[in-house]
Design an enzyme around this catalytic site. Sequence first.
Site, mmCIF file in Angstrom:
data_model
loop_
_atom_site.group_PDB
_atom_site.id
_atom_site.type_symbol
_atom_site.label_atom_id
_atom_site.label_comp_id
_atom_site.label_asym_id
_atom_site.label_seq_id
_atom_site.Cartn_x
_atom_site.Cartn_y
_atom_site.Cartn_z
ATOM 1 N N LYS A 482 0.842 -1.197 0.000
ATOM 2 C CA LYS A 482 0.000 0.000 0.000
ATOM 3 C C LYS A 482 0.878 1.248 0.000
ATOM 4 O O LYS A 482 2.072 1.186 0.251
ATOM 5 C CB LYS A 482 -0.913 -0.010 1.224
ATOM 6 C CG LYS A 482 -0.193 -0.036 2.554
ATOM 7 C CD LYS A 482 -1.168 -0.107 3.716
ATOM 8 C CE LYS A 482 -0.418 -0.114 5.049
ATOM 9 N NZ LYS A 482 -1.329 -0.085 6.198
ATOM 10 N N ARG A 581 -9.418 0.902 15.670
ATOM 11 C CA ARG A 581 -9.463 1.614 14.397
ATOM 12 C C ARG A 581 -10.651 1.060 13.614
ATOM 13 O O ARG A 581 -11.746 1.579 13.702
ATOM 14 C CB ARG A 581 -8.135 1.464 13.642
ATOM 15 C CG ARG A 581 -8.041 2.316 12.392
ATOM 16 C CD ARG A 581 -6.633 2.330 11.818
ATOM 17 N NE ARG A 581 -6.182 1.016 11.402
ATOM 18 C CZ ARG A 581 -4.966 0.777 10.901
ATOM 19 N NH1 ARG A 581 -4.082 1.765 10.783
ATOM 20 N NH2 ARG A 581 -4.612 -0.440 10.540
ATOM 21 N N TYR A 709 13.255 32.261 1.333
ATOM 22 C CA TYR A 709 12.045 32.998 1.679
ATOM 23 C C TYR A 709 12.052 33.443 3.143
ATOM 24 O O TYR A 709 12.538 32.737 4.028
ATOM 25 C CB TYR A 709 10.810 32.133 1.435
ATOM 26 C CG TYR A 709 10.450 31.985 -0.024
ATOM 27 C CD1 TYR A 709 10.182 33.098 -0.812
ATOM 28 C CD2 TYR A 709 10.353 30.725 -0.608
ATOM 29 C CE1 TYR A 709 9.832 32.962 -2.151
ATOM 30 C CE2 TYR A 709 10.007 30.563 -1.949
ATOM 31 C CZ TYR A 709 9.749 31.697 -2.708
ATOM 32 O OH TYR A 709 9.419 31.566 -4.030
#
Length: 815
Positions: A482, A581, A709
Amino acid sequence: MASINFDSDFWQQKLLLIDSRKLIFPAQSIFFAIKGRLTDGHHFIAELYQQGVRHFVLSEAPALEKYPEANFIVRPNVVQVLQEYAQYHRAQFELPVIAITGSNGKTILKEWLSQLLEQDYTLAKSPKSYNSQIGVPLSVLAINAQHNLAIFEAGISTVGEMQQLQAILKPSIGIFTNIGKAHASGFSNLEEKIKEKLYLFRQARILIYSINHKLLHQKITKTFTNTDTQLWSWGASTEAKIPMYTQVRTHKTLVQIHWTNKIVRLAIPFTNAAAIENCLHTVATLLYLGLPIQTIEQRIEKLRDVPMRLELKEGINNSQIIDDSYNNDLEGLKVALDFLQQKHKTSPEYSKTLILSDIPEFKNHQQYRSIARLLQEHQIQKFIGVGSVLSQVAAYFNAIAETYFFETTNDLIANLGAKISFYQESILLKGARAFEFERIAQQLKKRIHGTILEINLEAVTNNLQIYKNQLLPKTKMMVMVKASAYGSGSYEIAQLLQYNHVDYLGVAYVDEGVALRKRGIQLPIMVMNSAAYEFEILCKHRLEPVVYSLSMLNAFVHFLTTKALDTPYPIHLELDTGMHRLGFVADEMPVLLSTLRKHQSLLDLKGIFSHLAASDEQQHDSFSKQQIQTFQDLAQEIEQHLSITTIKHLLNSAGITRFPKHQFDMVRLGIGLYGIDPNQQLPLLQNVICLKTSIAQIKTLDAKETVGYSRKGTLKQPSRIAILSIGYADGFLRAFGNGNAQVKINNQLAPTIGNICMDMCFVDISHLPEAKEGDEVIIFDQREMIEALAQTLETIPYEILTNISARVPRIFYEA
């Protein structure tokens, strides 16, 4: 025990096979069943016999009734038989052999010497880094009657090994590159290591080495005083046979050589210390072989760094490139074709193409007939020959479906896209240095982002086998791919896992499973999360859903009632044993069991699983054991109520090592496959992933200047700042800026400075004066660096890996 008769029919015209996956010609092969650290060749005898192999060398007596047509040689040590056979083969040829040993640089030096001498000799040499107790005999067995010089490398890891290699190689010319701590664990000290390596040269006519290594110089002079071995030393000292003095410039190194009462000067195209030393070894060797200094300089100018591995890169038009363009010899071609064959087995949708130059070691046209036969045997579908000789013997390759021939590399490049096109092909590039095939590679490679993620497929295989070795014989393995296989690329990793016969794959979502099916992955795939609207496509692609709630179960049952399926559809139940879960809890068991029993004609309950909440944390072991017991009780209740047996699985990567008694029927391997063991109990795991970029520009700035930045990077002193081609859009997050992370340049760490930009970032390289624009930058290449980045974010390595952007190209290679 009687000695082996290597003149017998058993050994005649046979191909040696030590890896069952590389079988091409069963009837002509002898399989050596070698027992390795991770695998045992005896496990593949039945499979190879079924495929047609009939000759085997074993260390365990087989069940002869199972193999009535086979011929077996059984000896206690299979590797020793291989070495004896190589020793026998070596004795058939009288030719000078250059043998190279040392702590570093053996393979580079071998390849460079081959490039420098291919115009003068027909060479035999070690393929890749074949310098081990197995690699050396395999290299020597490639010697044939056409060769008049051989160059082999020899490496050892413990006392006693060099005697075996010396007996096989019998070198006349020796090169000792250097001495260091690499592979030092098998020796009590450096002196013992030097002594063992020097055994290789006990009968050599000459030994070439650098006097700059003081301890090595001492041991060599002591060992070979009053022997017939001539010492051919070089280095920055008048004591050396060939004094050499170097001066490093920006893009080259100037060398002053004292030779034949003259001072000669040459420039070499390298500036780092290792490359300079390797290059000067070649100079000393060529001087010994009698080449004029002018010839040496001309050839050395053309030397380039040698890739140490075959890489699979994205090419144009959905093709993939195997770039082995730095040299071309017969044995190297065989190795590269084997690599191409393996890739084709895992990606059969890609046709096989070879682009080959003339082979310098071939002295007559007839030798190209053997190349034509080799390409037919490997079922090459498109062949492109470059060079005057290949153009003359084009008729030899008529059996190949599609062929093209060009006199020069320029001619081929001019016809790319016009006369020749490529689509969905695995293209192997194999060219002699003079043909500059790297120019072809540049034309065929897909134009990519400067940051890349390298994935070492050999390390994946190594790690998979290490975890397999932790399992009981009947325990199955599911590997989770996954989140793009933890950032490394789902399809490519899935291919490798399918090739190595894992039992299941696991993905998070239906679209991940569909993508794998569309690319030819046939393994069972469990999908952790699916929705009702995806059931149709899930079933179409034979994906097995995880069912974790009563509402989902009822929805899937309703969907199945609308289909006329011939057999019940496989599903997996997720139980919540404490992680809270997803999953069924104990209170839901009565309704769950009633529903499952009622619909057994529709549902095939393949697996039951749960998750340990803290498998990697010892302080929660009592809770983990409570979860294990709860899982065992609930799974048993389900199986008994339904009168079935399922595949039960609970352990993840950490659980495999911490709770080995609770493997149940299967385990789920995840991040451990990539070399990250949260418990650090498996020291032989190898890192799989390397994220690297390059220096786009270097600026020298004054004190009090600011960088980036919001002017967050303020300089306290004059500084050299490198701008890198990676930013937070690539996965190098803003939190890593302002000194919160370090990268590796030329093997030294450099801290970030200023804010991380979307596509760029800054590091301080004031302490790295040799760093230059274009240099490679390692973001991480080992577990410790990944964990350091995770600590910066107060997270876990999973998040670092899965954050790597999809825009970062993945390059897969075998070391």
